[in-house]
Motif scaffolding. Structure first.
Motif, PDB file in Angstrom:
ATOM      1  N   GLU A   1       8.493 -32.885  70.926  1.00 28.31           N
ATOM      2  CA  GLU A   1       8.478 -33.152  72.372  1.00 28.31           C
ATOM      3  C   GLU A   1       8.540 -34.655  72.648  1.00 28.31           C
ATOM      4  N   ALA A   2       7.820 -35.441  71.851  1.00 34.38           N
ATOM      5  CA  ALA A   2       7.768 -36.892  72.062  1.00 34.38           C
ATOM      6  C   ALA A   2       9.072 -37.588  71.681  1.00 34.38           C
ATOM      7  N   ARG A   3       9.757 -37.076  70.664  1.00 32.67           N
ATOM      8  CA  ARG A   3      10.903 -37.794  70.109  1.00 32.67           C
ATOM      9  C   ARG A   3      12.256 -37.141  70.351  1.00 32.67           C
ATOM     10  N   SER A   4      12.314 -35.855  70.614  1.00 30.64           N
ATOM     11  CA  SER A   4      13.587 -35.132  70.718  1.00 30.64           C
ATOM     12  C   SER A   4      14.515 -35.501  69.571  1.00 30.64           C
ATOM     13  N   PRO A   5      14.078 -35.311  68.332  1.00 37.13           N
ATOM     14  CA  PRO A   5      14.869 -35.767  67.184  1.00 37.13           C
ATOM     15  C   PRO A   5      16.079 -34.874  66.911  1.00 37.13           C
ATOM     16  N   SER A   6      17.030 -35.457  66.220  1.00 36.35           N
ATOM     17  CA  SER A   6      18.204 -34.718  65.795  1.00 36.35           C
ATOM     18  C   SER A   6      18.562 -35.180  64.384  1.00 36.35           C
ATOM     19  N   GLN A   7      18.739 -34.224  63.485  1.00 41.60           N
ATOM     20  CA  GLN A   7      19.069 -34.534  62.095  1.00 41.60           C
ATOM     21  C   GLN A   7      18.085 -35.551  61.502  1.00 41.60           C
ATOM     22  N   THR A   8      16.828 -35.373  61.818  1.00 47.20           N
ATOM     23  CA  THR A   8      15.750 -36.223  61.315  1.00 47.20           C
ATOM     24  C   THR A   8      15.039 -35.486  60.198  1.00 47.20           C
ATOM     25  N   VAL A   9      14.653 -36.205  59.172  1.00 45.83           N
ATOM     26  CA  VAL A   9      13.941 -35.601  58.046  1.00 45.83           C
ATOM     27  C   VAL A   9      12.456 -35.534  58.378  1.00 45.83           C
ATOM     28  N   ILE A  10      11.869 -34.375  58.176  1.00 50.15           N
ATOM     29  CA  ILE A  10      10.426 -34.198  58.293  1.00 50.15           C
ATOM     30  C   ILE A  10       9.905 -33.901  56.896  1.00 50.15           C
ATOM     31  N   HIS A  11       9.050 -34.784  56.403  1.00 49.21           N
ATOM     32  CA  HIS A  11       8.565 -34.684  55.033  1.00 49.21           C
ATOM     33  C   HIS A  11       7.137 -34.158  55.038  1.00 49.21           C
ATOM     34  N   SER A  12       6.830 -33.274  54.106  1.00 49.88           N
ATOM     35  CA  SER A  12       5.480 -32.720  53.998  1.00 49.88           C
ATOM     36  C   SER A  12       5.146 -32.470  52.535  1.00 49.88           C
ATOM     37  N   ASP A  13       3.903 -32.067  52.324  1.00 51.78           N
ATOM     38  CA  ASP A  13       3.533 -31.663  50.970  1.00 51.78           C
ATOM     39  C   ASP A  13       3.768 -30.151  50.828  1.00 51.78           C
ATOM     40  N   HIS A  14       3.278 -29.571  49.743  1.00 47.85           N
ATOM     41  CA  HIS A  14       3.527 -28.160  49.461  1.00 47.85           C
ATOM     42  C   HIS A  14       2.413 -27.250  49.954  1.00 47.85           C
ATOM     43  N   GLY A  15       1.596 -27.699  50.894  1.00 49.82           N
ATOM     44  CA  GLY A  15       0.540 -26.841  51.430  1.00 49.82           C
ATOM     45  C   GLY A  15       1.114 -25.565  52.009  1.00 49.82           C
ATOM     46  N   THR A  16       0.329 -24.506  51.971  1.00 50.31           N
ATOM     47  CA  THR A  16       0.829 -23.206  52.432  1.00 50.31           C
ATOM     48  C   THR A  16       1.262 -23.244  53.890  1.00 50.31           C
ATOM     49  N   GLN A  17       0.593 -24.056  54.701  1.00 48.33           N
ATOM     50  CA  GLN A  17       0.972 -24.144  56.109  1.00 48.33           C
ATOM     51  C   GLN A  17       2.376 -24.736  56.256  1.00 48.33           C
ATOM     52  N   PHE A  18       2.712 -25.716  55.421  1.00 54.11           N
ATOM     53  CA  PHE A  18       4.012 -26.373  55.503  1.00 54.11           C
ATOM     54  C   PHE A  18       5.118 -25.557  54.827  1.00 54.11           C
ATOM     55  N   ALA A  19       4.738 -24.664  53.944  1.00 54.13           N
ATOM     56  CA  ALA A  19       5.714 -23.810  53.256  1.00 54.13           C
ATOM     57  C   ALA A  19       5.899 -22.470  53.977  1.00 54.13           C
ATOM     58  N   SER A  20       5.178 -22.275  55.069  1.00 53.35           N
ATOM     59  CA  SER A  20       5.217 -20.993  55.767  1.00 53.35           C
ATOM     60  C   SER A  20       6.573 -20.750  56.430  1.00 53.35           C
ATOM     61  N   TRP A  21       6.863 -19.486  56.643  1.00 54.07           N
ATOM     62  CA  TRP A  21       8.091 -19.088  57.327  1.00 54.07           C
ATOM     63  C   TRP A  21       8.119 -19.685  58.730  1.00 54.07           C
ATOM     64  N   ALA A  22       7.000 -19.641  59.439  1.00 58.69           N
ATOM     65  CA  ALA A  22       6.944 -20.135  60.822  1.00 58.69           C
ATOM     66  C   ALA A  22       7.253 -21.636  60.892  1.00 58.69           C
ATOM     67  N   PHE A  23       6.704 -22.416  59.969  1.00 58.97           N
ATOM     68  CA  PHE A  23       6.929 -23.859  59.977  1.00 58.97           C
ATOM     69  C   PHE A  23       8.382 -24.185  59.637  1.00 58.97           C
ATOM     70  N   THR A  24       8.910 -23.563  58.583  1.00 60.41           N
ATOM     71  CA  THR A  24      10.292 -23.852  58.192  1.00 60.41           C
ATOM     72  C   THR A  24      11.281 -23.406  59.266  1.00 60.41           C
ATOM     73  N   THR A  25      10.982 -22.303  59.947  1.00 58.70           N
ATOM     74  CA  THR A  25      11.836 -21.850  61.042  1.00 58.70           C
ATOM     75  C   THR A  25      11.787 -22.839  62.199  1.00 58.70           C
ATOM     76  N   ARG A  26      10.592 -23.311  62.534  1.00 58.12           N
ATOM     77  CA  ARG A  26      10.450 -24.260  63.640  1.00 58.12           C
ATOM     78  C   ARG A  26      11.197 -25.558  63.338  1.00 58.12           C
ATOM     79  N   ILE A  27      11.143 -26.002  62.074  1.00 55.05           N
ATOM     80  CA  ILE A  27      11.885 -27.202  61.674  1.00 55.05           C
ATOM     81  C   ILE A  27      13.384 -26.994  61.910  1.00 55.05           C
ATOM     82  N   ARG A  28      13.879 -25.881  61.426  1.00 53.14           N
ATOM     83  CA  ARG A  28      15.308 -25.583  61.559  1.00 53.14           C
ATOM     84  C   ARG A  28      15.707 -25.462  63.035  1.00 53.14           C
ATOM     85  N   ASP A  29      14.890 -24.770  63.830  1.00 55.31           N
ATOM     86  CA  ASP A  29      15.187 -24.596  65.253  1.00 55.31           C
ATOM     87  C   ASP A  29      15.193 -25.928  66.006  1.00 55.31           C
TER      88      ASP A  29
END
Length: 157
Positions: A47-75
């Motif tokens: 919401e703050a940045r309205s990014p496009s083709q920006t890399v979002i980096h995270s660790d391998h925590g289950t929250q970041f590897a979840s289907w919901a998070f990866t879908t939200r990133i892609r969307d």
């Protein structure tokens, strides 16, 4: 994501940091380490940045590897990136922020309630860290001042 105790129990905080300006552009606090915690921080950043083709980096925590998070990133049109397992250097910038926050606010007192600590974290991020805390890597500007100076010096076009 980090956790910190209060007399009522722990709270968890998740932040999204802009690598360019070191500004915390999204963050969320909850009583549990859930996928919704990381989604709320991500949503605030998007919401703050309205990014496009920006890399979002995270660790391998289950929250970041979840289907919901990866879908939200892609969307959101973001490109997901995960560090190698057990390598703290992959997330050095956010780890540095957590260390700074530990020293400058979290470990300075024993927190009675979750609300008291959540309010202190809000003030630290939004009032102090982003707007007032100067950084050598930003020519001794705060993240907000650094971004403002860059915008003022950019050529419209």
């Amino acid at each position: 994501m980090t956790e910190h105790p209060t007399r009522e129990g722990k709270i968890y905080c998740c932040c999204v940091i802009d690598v360019y300006s070191r500004k915390i552009v999204g963050w969320a606090i909850d009583m549990r380490q859930t996928t919704s915690l990381v989604l709320n921080a991500l949503d605030m950043a998007v919401e703050a940045r309205s990014p496009s083709q920006t890399v979002i980096h995270s660790d391998h925590g289950t929250q970041f590897a979840s289907w919901a998070f990866t879908t939200r990133i892609r969307d959101a049109g973001l490109v997901g990136s995960m560090g190698t397992i057990g390598d703290g250097y992959d997330n050095a910038m956010i780890e540095s922020f957590w260390d700074t926050m530990q020293v400058e606010i979290l470990n300075r007192k024993k927190w009675r309630t979750r609300l008291e600590l959540a309010n202190a974290i809000f003030e630290y991020i939004e009032i102090y860290y982003n707007r007032k805390r100067r950084r050598s890597t930003l020519s001794w500007d705060s993240p907000v001042a650094f971004e403002d100076r860059r915008k003022a010096n950019s050529i419209p076009g």
